[in-house]
Write an enzyme that holds these catalytic residues in place. Structure first.
Site, PDB file in Angstrom:
ATOM      1  N   HIS A   3      -1.966  -5.488   1.581  1.00 31.66           N
ATOM      2  CA  HIS A   3      -3.284  -6.096   1.391  1.00 31.66           C
ATOM      3  C   HIS A   3      -3.101  -7.507   0.852  1.00 31.66           C
ATOM      4  CE1 HIS A   3      -7.435  -6.716   0.038  1.00 31.66           C
ATOM      5  NE2 HIS A   3      -6.884  -7.216  -1.054  1.00 31.66           N
ATOM      6  N   TYR A  23     -12.245  -1.698  -3.788  1.00 31.97           N
ATOM      7  CA  TYR A  23     -12.783  -1.968  -2.450  1.00 31.97           C
ATOM      8  C   TYR A  23     -14.311  -1.876  -2.414  1.00 31.97           C
ATOM      9  CZ  TYR A  23      -8.241  -2.077  -0.021  1.00 31.97           C
ATOM     10  OH  TYR A  23      -6.990  -2.429   0.447  1.00 31.97           O
ATOM     11  N   GLU A  36      -9.719  -9.704  -7.660  1.00 33.52           N
ATOM     12  CA  GLU A  36      -8.636  -8.742  -7.364  1.00 33.52           C
ATOM     13  C   GLU A  36      -7.463  -8.895  -8.340  1.00 33.52           C
ATOM     14  OE1 GLU A  36      -7.753  -9.032  -3.166  1.00 33.52           O
ATOM     15  OE2 GLU A  36      -9.613  -7.998  -2.640  1.00 33.52           O
ATOM     16  N   ASN A  51      -1.763   0.024   7.037  1.00 32.76           N
ATOM     17  CA  ASN A  51      -1.325  -1.312   7.486  1.00 32.76           C
ATOM     18  C   ASN A  51      -0.450  -2.019   6.448  1.00 32.76           C
ATOM     19  OD1 ASN A  51      -3.321  -2.041   5.702  1.00 32.76           O
ATOM     20  ND2 ASN A  51      -4.479  -3.302   7.131  1.00 32.76           N
ATOM     21  N   LYS A  56       0.834  -1.207   0.000  1.00 34.87           N
ATOM     22  CA  LYS A  56       0.000   0.000   0.000  1.00 34.87           C
ATOM     23  C   LYS A  56       0.871   1.260   0.000  1.00 34.87           C
ATOM     24  CE  LYS A  56      -3.879  -2.210   2.404  1.00 34.87           C
ATOM     25  NZ  LYS A  56      -4.904  -2.026   3.456  1.00 34.87           N
TER      26      LYS A  56
HETATM   27  P1  CMP Z   1      -7.338  -4.573   3.702  1.00 30.81           P
HETATM   28  O1  CMP Z   1      -6.838  -5.953   3.969  1.00 30.81           O
HETATM   29  O2  CMP Z   1      -6.735  -3.861   2.543  1.00 30.81           O
HETATM   30  O3  CMP Z   1      -8.927  -4.618   3.490  1.00 30.81           O
HETATM   31  C1  CMP Z   1      -9.762  -3.505   3.769  1.00 30.81           C
HETATM   32  C2  CMP Z   1      -9.053  -2.407   4.475  1.00 30.81           C
HETATM   33  O4  CMP Z   1      -9.833  -1.459   5.125  1.00 30.81           O
HETATM   34  C3  CMP Z   1      -8.186  -3.000   5.561  1.00 30.81           C
HETATM   35  O5  CMP Z   1      -7.094  -3.692   4.999  1.00 30.81           O
HETATM   36  C4  CMP Z   1      -7.828  -1.770   6.370  1.00 30.81           C
HETATM   37  O6  CMP Z   1      -6.624  -1.171   5.935  1.00 30.81           O
HETATM   38  C5  CMP Z   1      -8.955  -0.787   6.044  1.00 30.81           C
HETATM   39  N1  CMP Z   1      -9.661  -0.322   7.238  1.00 30.81           N
HETATM   40  C6  CMP Z   1      -9.687   0.934   7.668  1.00 30.81           C
HETATM   41  N2  CMP Z   1     -10.423   1.048   8.778  1.00 30.81           N
HETATM   42  C7  CMP Z   1     -10.881  -0.182   9.063  1.00 30.81           C
HETATM   43  C8  CMP Z   1     -11.691  -0.725  10.096  1.00 30.81           C
HETATM   44  N3  CMP Z   1     -12.201   0.043  11.063  1.00 30.81           N
HETATM   45  N4  CMP Z   1     -11.953  -2.051  10.076  1.00 30.81           N
HETATM   46  C9  CMP Z   1     -11.449  -2.835   9.089  1.00 30.81           C
HETATM   47  N5  CMP Z   1     -10.661  -2.367   8.078  1.00 30.81           N
HETATM   48  C10 CMP Z   1     -10.390  -1.051   8.067  1.00 30.81           C
END
Ligand code: CMP
Length: 138
Positions: free
Chosen positions: A115, A49, A126, A112, A9
């Site tokens: 993904h 998303y 995806e 984070n 990311k």
């Molecule tokens: P990802 O695995 O990319 O899938 C969805 C993303 O939403 C997740 O990682 C997080 O980075 C993001 N996200 C942001 N806020 C939240 C939240 N409160 N709960 C879950 N995912 C979140």
């Protein structure tokens, strides 16, 4: 053999962690079979998303995902989807196990680093979102 999509990311690219993330996948025996850099528009991030459209964090997540370049890749291997998710750790770094990418390197649930697809059907969608068949090694 299974394929999955992973993305370094914008925060991971910004922190020079592209190589670190790929190294962890490769060390676990996963093969990189497609790789590119991209800089998403807001619309493209929203399309990727779309499953989270109704979530309160959707706008923030999609704004973050187009804030800088990303590195999508296709990984192949035995049980690749679970392997990648185990290496990444829990979505929230606070809940992630020691030694995972998110525990070691991530700042927050949004920033984070990485993904990974969460199921076979999601992986098909995806992978197709970023790569066409000719861009993936056989
Ligand atoms: P990802 O695995 O990319 O899938 C969805 C993303 O939403 C997740 O990682 C997080 O980075 C993001 N996200 C942001 N806020 C939240 C939240 N409160 N709960 C879950 N995912 C979140």
């Amino acid at each position: 053999m299974q394929r999955t999509l992973s993305i370094v990311k914008p925060d991971g690219v910004d922190k020079n962690l592209i190589g670190e993330v790929i190294k962890r996948f490769e060390k676990a025996g996963l093969k990189v079979v497609a790789l590119k850099m991209a800089h998403l528009t807001k619309k493209q991030a929203e399309g990727f998303y779309a499953v989270h459209k109704a979530r309160p964090f959707f706008d923030s997540l999609t704004t973050f995902m187009c804030a800088g370049p990303i590195v999508p890749m296709v990984l192949e291997g035995n049980d690749a989807i679970k392997k990648v998710r185990d290496i990444m750790g829990a979505t929230n770094p606070k809940d992630a196990a020691p030694g995972t990418i998110r525990k070691d390197l991530a700042d927050s649930i949004e920033s984070n680093i990485v993904h990974g697809s969460d199921a076979p059907e999601t992986a098909v969608f995806e992978i197709g979102y970023f790569f066409n068949a000719t861009e993936i090694l056989k």
